[in-house]
Design a protein around this motif. Structure first.
Motif, PDB file in Angstrom:
ATOM      1  N   ASP A  32       0.876  -1.172   0.000  1.00  0.00           N
ATOM      2  CA  ASP A  32       0.000   0.000   0.000  1.00  0.00           C
ATOM      3  C   ASP A  32       0.915   1.224   0.000  1.00  0.00           C
ATOM      4  OD1 ASP A  32      -1.865   1.969   0.398  1.00  0.00           O
ATOM      5  OD2 ASP A  32      -2.812   1.050   2.157  1.00  0.00           O
ATOM      6  N   CYS A  51       0.318   4.813   2.440  1.00  0.00           N
ATOM      7  CA  CYS A  51      -0.738   4.091   3.164  1.00  0.00           C
ATOM      8  C   CYS A  51      -1.405   4.920   4.253  1.00  0.00           C
ATOM      9  CB  CYS A  51      -0.176   2.815   3.766  1.00  0.00           C
ATOM     10  SG  CYS A  51       1.060   3.143   5.044  1.00  0.00           S
ATOM     11  N   GLY A  58       2.921  -1.682   4.014  1.00  0.00           N
ATOM     12  CA  GLY A  58       2.587  -0.338   3.554  1.00  0.00           C
ATOM     13  C   GLY A  58       3.659   0.629   4.006  1.00  0.00           C
TER      14      GLY A  58
END
Ligand SMILES: C[S@@+](CC[C@H](N)C(=O)[O-])C[C@H]1O[C@@H](n2cnc3c(N)ncnc32)[C@H](O)[C@@H]1O
Length: 542
Positions: free
Chosen positions: A299, A302, A320
């Motif tokens: 991610d 994130c 992330g």
């Protein structure tokens, strides 16, 4: 504004042997019977547009046969004892024939509070031999699968039946126009008496709301209105919603109770649960059933890490990072914390020199000796990755999530291409590849490799809003490097809700370098990325 009329004796008492019907509301309408039928179909399939208590309706049976007993015996979705509600001999209407039977199951938005329940919807046409020249009647009846009010959930009107009668009669000779009207009728569980009239203000209001909705949808369709938003093109609605309901039970309360940011936990938590549900179902199609092992996710940008936390706890490996760590990271269990890191993404294509110069400038600016040493030392390492910087290259095939990742949005397909990665991008604010705020020009959408475009219908042509232009610019970059871009209007509580999915990729007309050159290069990216971190530190962004 229409007020509910006092209930009157219903015409349905003439058509149906049950004398318990009462008419609650009647209104003229400007459309013909086909529009009424189309509108009723829309209402039957999408009750969630009438009330926020209902998530959706699952259709258990949809039959156009006039004898449905055989179909019913094969329908495993319906309990034996419910079949009488569908056969519904007491709902036969004098002068009408049943043309369609739909059985729907209401899925409530909050299954912890409300129960699911079934309902039969009968469509009737007037019997040909009973028609009076110039007159036309059509009828739709909803039948509750319940023996009493107590068996019904709160979100449904507490009645045995609701009927919608459409009538067309000739107007005055000189006007050559017919007169159309719709009336709504209830069949109460206990016939109305003076002492116990059975009607409540709530029931009257429900009828009024249903009428408003029919008139609105019907008027919209005669004006040529086409539904502009088409959800669920990539993942079927039932699957993502069912997974959402499960995830909500597992994650919503724990995340909201421990929320430490200044931002609204409701918005973040529910949005991320919805995105997680969509991703899990997308990955189900991509990787399960012998299609290969899940490669892990990243991610990028994130933020608070909620999406990473949910996905990890649901058993998907990944991580992330963000230019700035968030307070929320501390609320997660150790396993999640270990998968979140504070890193500034500076794409490797921009060259070591840019990275080095920016990292050293940053070290000077912040007076952090450690960072300076780390930067100098790490720059000697192969790959040019230094502490605090991610160069945007991922393990081959890693699924990239770029959710409202601002500056990183346009970069995502380029990063994905380099790592042979699929992606989900949900664009948000408009930037160019140098990280500057930028309003992308209106563009004509290509039809070529863009899937779903013709299904969306309205999406072919010139794009005018800033958001739509950003979406198209990002999709174009992805297509140029070879991605087939699928679109999904995500069911999230945000106006920035277009998901671009890239899971098929060919050679592409352009290389990553060529696209970067065409888009003006990434001049100043590294400085801006570091500045962004400092700026956010001051702002205390959630
Ligand atoms: C609008 S926030 C969204 C955060 C999160 N994805 C969400 O939806 O809640 C955009 C995030 O992208 C991060 N970001 C932007 N450019 C970045 C970069 N070059 N490296 C790392 N993070 C970056 C920002 O720090 C910010 O947290």
């Amino acid at each position: 504004m229409h007020e509910p009329a006092s209930p009157t004796t219903s015409k349905l008492q003439y058509f149906n042997r049950d004398q318990g019907w009462i008419q609650v509301h009647e209104r003229p309408c400007p459309f013909h019977s086909q529009t009424f039928l189309d509108t009723m179909q829309e209402m039957v399939l999408n009750p969630n547009y009438n009330t926020s208590w209902i998530l959706r309706a699952d259709i258990l049976l949809d039959s156009r046969s006039d004898d449905i007993s055989e179909e019913l015996s094969c329908c495993s979705l319906l309990k034996e004892e419910e079949r009488t509600y569908v056969l519904a001999p007491e709902f036969e209407m004098r002068g009408f024939v049943r043309s369609r039977t739909v059985v729907r199951r209401f899925i409530p938005r909050n299954p912890q509070r409300d129960k699911a329940t079934n309902q039969t919807c009968l469509f009737f046409e007037e019997r040909v031999e009973d028609r009076v020249l110039g007159n036309l009647k059509t009828l739709v009846v909803y039948i509750a699968h319940a023996a009493s009010t107590e068996e019904l959930p709160y979100y449904l009107p507490a009645v045995k039946g609701v009927a919608f009668l459409y009538e067309e009669t000739p107007g005055p000779i000189e006007e050559l126009e017919s007169i159309q009207k719709i009336s709504i009728h209830y069949l109460l569980f206990t016939p109305s008496t003076i002492e116990s009239p059975g009607m409540t203000t709530r029931l009257e209001r429900t009828a009024l709301r249903l009428m408003d909705r029919i008139i609105k949808v019907g008027n919209g369709s005669i004006r040529g209105y086409e539904k502009k938003v088409h959800h669920d093109l990539v993942v079927p609605r039932e699957r993502s919603q069912d997974t959402y309901l499960k995830l909500r039970v597992r994650h919503a309360k724990r995340l909201m109770d421990s929320w430490v940011e200044k931002t609204d936990p409701k918005k973040h938590v529910f949005e991320d649960i919805l995105i997680a549900a969509f991703l899990i179902e997308l990955w189900e199609d991509m990787y399960r059933s012998g299609k290969g092992e899940f490669p892990g996710f990243v991610d990028i940008g994130c933020g608070n890490g909620v999406l990473v936390d949910i996905l990890l706890r649901e058993g998907y490996k990944g991580y992330g990072f963000d230019a700035r760590r968030r307070m929320t990271w501390k609320i997660f269990e150790r396993e999640t914390q270990e998968c979140l890191s504070e890193k500034v993404l500076i794409p490797w294509v921009l060259g070591d020199e840019m990275i080095k110069a920016a990292a050293l400038a940053e070290a000077e600016a912040e007076g952090i000796k450690q960072l300076r040493i780390a930067a100098e030392e790490n720059l000697q390492l192969e790959g040019g990755i230094m502490a605090g910087i991610h160069d945007g290259r991922f393990q081959e095939g890693t699924f990239i999530i770029s959710n409202h990742a601002d500056e990183l949005t346009g970069w995502t397909p380029l990063l994905a291409k380099a790592s042979n990665s699929p992606f989900l991008i949900i664009p948000c604010c408009s930037h160019d590849l140098s990280g500057d705020k930028h309003r992308h020009k209106s563009t004509v959408i290509k039809t070529g490799a863009v899937e779903n475009v013709d299904k969306l219908g309205t999406r072919i042509g010139t794009i005018s809003s800033e958001y739509a232009s950003l979406v198209e610019w990002t999709a174009t970059i992805a297509q140029d490097v070879g991605y087939v871009v699928e679109r999904e209007v995500m069911r999230i509580p945000s106006t920035r809700n277009i998901g671009l999915i890239g899971r098929k990729c060919g050679d592409g007309e352009m290389s990553v370098g060529e696209v970067l050159e065409r888009e003006g290069g990434g001049v100043g990216w590294a400085d801006k990325a570091f500045a962004l971190r400092r700026m956010q530190l001051q702002k205390g962004h959630g």
